[in-house]
Design a protein around this motif. Structure first.
Motif, mmCIF file in Angstrom:
data_model
loop_
_atom_site.group_PDB
_atom_site.id
_atom_site.type_symbol
_atom_site.label_atom_id
_atom_site.label_comp_id
_atom_site.label_asym_id
_atom_site.label_seq_id
_atom_site.Cartn_x
_atom_site.Cartn_y
_atom_site.Cartn_z
ATOM 1 N N ALA A 44 0.828 -1.204 0.000
ATOM 2 C CA ALA A 44 0.000 0.000 0.000
ATOM 3 C C ALA A 44 0.865 1.258 0.000
ATOM 4 C CB ALA A 44 -0.924 -0.004 1.216
ATOM 5 N N LEU A 45 1.932 1.244 0.783
ATOM 6 C CA LEU A 45 2.832 2.395 0.841
ATOM 7 C C LEU A 45 3.535 2.611 -0.493
ATOM 8 C CD1 LEU A 45 3.845 4.468 2.965
ATOM 9 C CD2 LEU A 45 5.760 2.924 3.394
ATOM 10 N N MET A 46 3.974 1.534 -1.097
ATOM 11 C CA MET A 46 4.659 1.620 -2.388
ATOM 12 C C MET A 46 3.715 2.093 -3.485
ATOM 13 S SD MET A 46 6.875 -1.883 -1.916
ATOM 14 C CE MET A 46 7.527 -1.962 -3.588
ATOM 15 N N ALA A 47 2.494 1.567 -3.483
ATOM 16 C CA ALA A 47 1.513 1.974 -4.492
ATOM 17 C C ALA A 47 1.188 3.455 -4.366
ATOM 18 C CB ALA A 47 0.247 1.132 -4.353
ATOM 19 N N ASP A 48 1.091 3.927 -3.139
ATOM 20 C CA ASP A 48 0.824 5.347 -2.924
ATOM 21 C C ASP A 48 2.008 6.198 -3.380
ATOM 22 O OD1 ASP A 48 -0.906 7.477 -1.667
ATOM 23 O OD2 ASP A 48 0.910 7.735 -0.464
ATOM 24 N N ALA A 49 3.219 5.692 -3.164
ATOM 25 C CA ALA A 49 4.418 6.456 -3.520
ATOM 26 C C ALA A 49 4.536 6.671 -5.018
ATOM 27 C CB ALA A 49 5.666 5.752 -2.994
ATOM 28 N N VAL A 50 4.160 5.657 -5.799
ATOM 29 C CA VAL A 50 4.303 5.779 -7.256
ATOM 30 C C VAL A 50 3.016 6.203 -7.943
ATOM 31 C CG1 VAL A 50 6.213 4.154 -7.305
ATOM 32 C CG2 VAL A 50 3.887 3.304 -7.681
ATOM 33 N N GLY A 51 1.919 6.213 -7.211
ATOM 34 C CA GLY A 51 0.687 6.816 -7.688
ATOM 35 C C GLY A 51 0.152 6.314 -9.014
ATOM 36 N N GLY A 52 0.367 5.029 -9.305
ATOM 37 C CA GLY A 52 -0.131 4.470 -10.550
ATOM 38 C C GLY A 52 0.772 4.719 -11.746
ATOM 39 N N ARG A 53 1.847 5.455 -11.553
ATOM 40 C CA ARG A 53 2.770 5.742 -12.667
ATOM 41 C C ARG A 53 3.691 4.555 -12.950
ATOM 42 N NH1 ARG A 53 2.375 9.939 -9.285
ATOM 43 N NH2 ARG A 53 4.346 9.432 -8.219
ATOM 44 N N LEU A 54 3.946 3.751 -11.939
ATOM 45 C CA LEU A 54 4.707 2.514 -12.060
ATOM 46 C C LEU A 54 3.838 1.368 -11.572
ATOM 47 C CD1 LEU A 54 7.055 4.651 -12.060
ATOM 48 C CD2 LEU A 54 8.418 2.961 -10.817
ATOM 49 N N GLY A 55 4.169 0.157 -12.021
ATOM 50 C CA GLY A 55 3.537 -1.008 -11.449
ATOM 51 C C GLY A 55 4.152 -1.333 -10.095
ATOM 52 N N VAL A 56 3.451 -2.141 -9.328
ATOM 53 C CA VAL A 56 3.940 -2.605 -8.028
ATOM 54 C C VAL A 56 3.864 -4.121 -8.017
ATOM 55 C CG1 VAL A 56 3.603 -2.584 -5.525
ATOM 56 C CG2 VAL A 56 3.170 -0.504 -6.855
ATOM 57 N N LYS A 57 5.014 -4.762 -7.832
ATOM 58 C CA LYS A 57 5.058 -6.223 -7.767
ATOM 59 C C LYS A 57 5.231 -6.670 -6.329
ATOM 60 C CE LYS A 57 7.604 -10.296 -9.374
ATOM 61 N NZ LYS A 57 8.659 -10.816 -10.285
ATOM 62 N N ALA A 58 4.293 -7.478 -5.851
ATOM 63 C CA ALA A 58 4.384 -8.077 -4.520
ATOM 64 C C ALA A 58 4.977 -9.467 -4.667
ATOM 65 C CB ALA A 58 3.000 -8.153 -3.879
ATOM 66 N N SER A 59 6.037 -9.733 -3.939
ATOM 67 C CA SER A 59 6.738 -11.002 -4.065
ATOM 68 C C SER A 59 7.370 -11.368 -2.731
ATOM 69 C CB SER A 59 7.828 -10.881 -5.139
ATOM 70 O OG SER A 59 8.488 -12.094 -5.349
ATOM 71 N N GLY A 60 7.358 -12.659 -2.440
ATOM 72 C CA GLY A 60 7.983 -13.139 -1.220
ATOM 73 C C GLY A 60 6.967 -13.560 -0.185
ATOM 74 N N GLY A 61 6.782 -14.866 -0.035
ATOM 75 C CA GLY A 61 5.925 -15.390 1.017
ATOM 76 C C GLY A 61 4.445 -15.404 0.718
ATOM 77 N N ILE A 62 4.047 -15.200 -0.534
ATOM 78 C CA ILE A 62 2.623 -15.211 -0.901
ATOM 79 C C ILE A 62 2.268 -16.634 -1.307
ATOM 80 C CG2 ILE A 62 0.859 -14.226 -2.402
ATOM 81 C CD1 ILE A 62 2.827 -11.856 -2.847
ATOM 82 N N ARG A 63 1.542 -17.330 -0.456
ATOM 83 C CA ARG A 63 1.343 -18.767 -0.671
ATOM 84 C C ARG A 63 -0.123 -19.181 -0.781
ATOM 85 N NH1 ARG A 63 5.552 -18.271 3.144
ATOM 86 N NH2 ARG A 63 7.554 -18.967 2.299
ATOM 87 N N THR A 64 -1.049 -18.252 -0.579
ATOM 88 C CA THR A 64 -2.467 -18.581 -0.656
ATOM 89 C C THR A 64 -3.195 -17.599 -1.559
ATOM 90 O OG1 THR A 64 -3.144 -17.174 1.203
ATOM 91 C CG2 THR A 64 -2.374 -19.426 1.728
ATOM 92 N N ALA A 65 -4.367 -18.013 -2.024
ATOM 93 C CA ALA A 65 -5.183 -17.122 -2.849
ATOM 94 C C ALA A 65 -5.600 -15.885 -2.064
ATOM 95 C CB ALA A 65 -6.407 -17.880 -3.364
#
Length: 223
Positions: free
Chosen positions: A175-196
């Protein structure tokens, strides 16, 4: 309202990932084949393994400066360029986390810019190790690094390598990263995401791409 996606829609947002140091060429080839079966966005592998993944017809992402980020910028750039020469369409580079913790954002920006210049036509994702930054330097450091990535021409900011002891992706960091780039860049979440549920929570927080190693299990969890 929470995100609701079909299996195909979620798969299309996934970088299906194998970055274990013990990965063999045969295993990488099998993961690339699985990526094609699952309908993901890319298959993400080590730069030395790009040639073993391109046969499947899925775009290939390769890492650079992985996982520590402590490589010289010129070496990161050459590693990225060689991966692109081998067939990679996307590069996920690791910043110098220590420079970011020390507040040397100019060095972080220059590091990213060096890699960007070496692969001008590739999609460039910048791995910021959000958990480490939040723990060691605070929210403003994470914001500043994301904006440095934007200044240097990155296409995405990415939470984590998945190898740092501080941890992987979190909803708060995304959320912090998405707010920082304001939709101008994509945001990739990675690391430890194991469930839907975890994957959908990251998307709800602002992620536009997911890095998953257990992609099939996540997709199966959609119900």
């Amino acid at each position: 309202m929470p995100t609701r996606l079909t299996r195909g829609q979620l798969a299309a947002l996934v970088d299906h990932t194998l970055l274990k140091p013990e990965a063999t060429a045969a295993k990488v080839a099998a993961v690339a084949d699985e990526a094609a079966q699952l309908g993901v966005c890319t298959v993400c592998v080590s730069p030395s393994m790009v040639s073993h993944a391109i046969h499947a017809g899925v775009p290939v992402a390769a890492v650079a400066g992985f996982p520590s980020g402590k490589h010289l910028s010129g070496l990161k750039a050459r590693e990225a360029a060689q991966a692109v020469e081998a067939g990679a369409a996307e590069i996920d580079m690791v910043i110098d986390i220590g420079a970011a913790v020390a507040g040397d954002i100019d060095a972080v920006r220059a590091d990213i810019a060096t890699v960007r210049a070496a692969v001008p036509d590739a999609v460039l994702k910048v791995i910021v190790e959000s958990a480490a930054l939040l723990t060691l330097a605070g929210e403003q450091a994470l914001v500043d690094v994301c904006r440095a990535g934007e200044d240097a021409g990155a296409d995405f900011v990415k939470t984590s390598t998945g190898f740092h002891p501080a941890g992987g992706a979190s909803v708060a960091a995304v959320a912090l990263m998405a707010d920082a780039v304001g939709g101008r860049l994509g945001v990739k979440a990675s690391g430890g995401i194991r469930t839907a549920d975890a994957a959908l929570a990251m998307l709800d927080a602002g992620a536009t791409r997911l890095g998953l190693s257990g992609t099939r299990a996540v997709l199966d969890g959609l119900g």
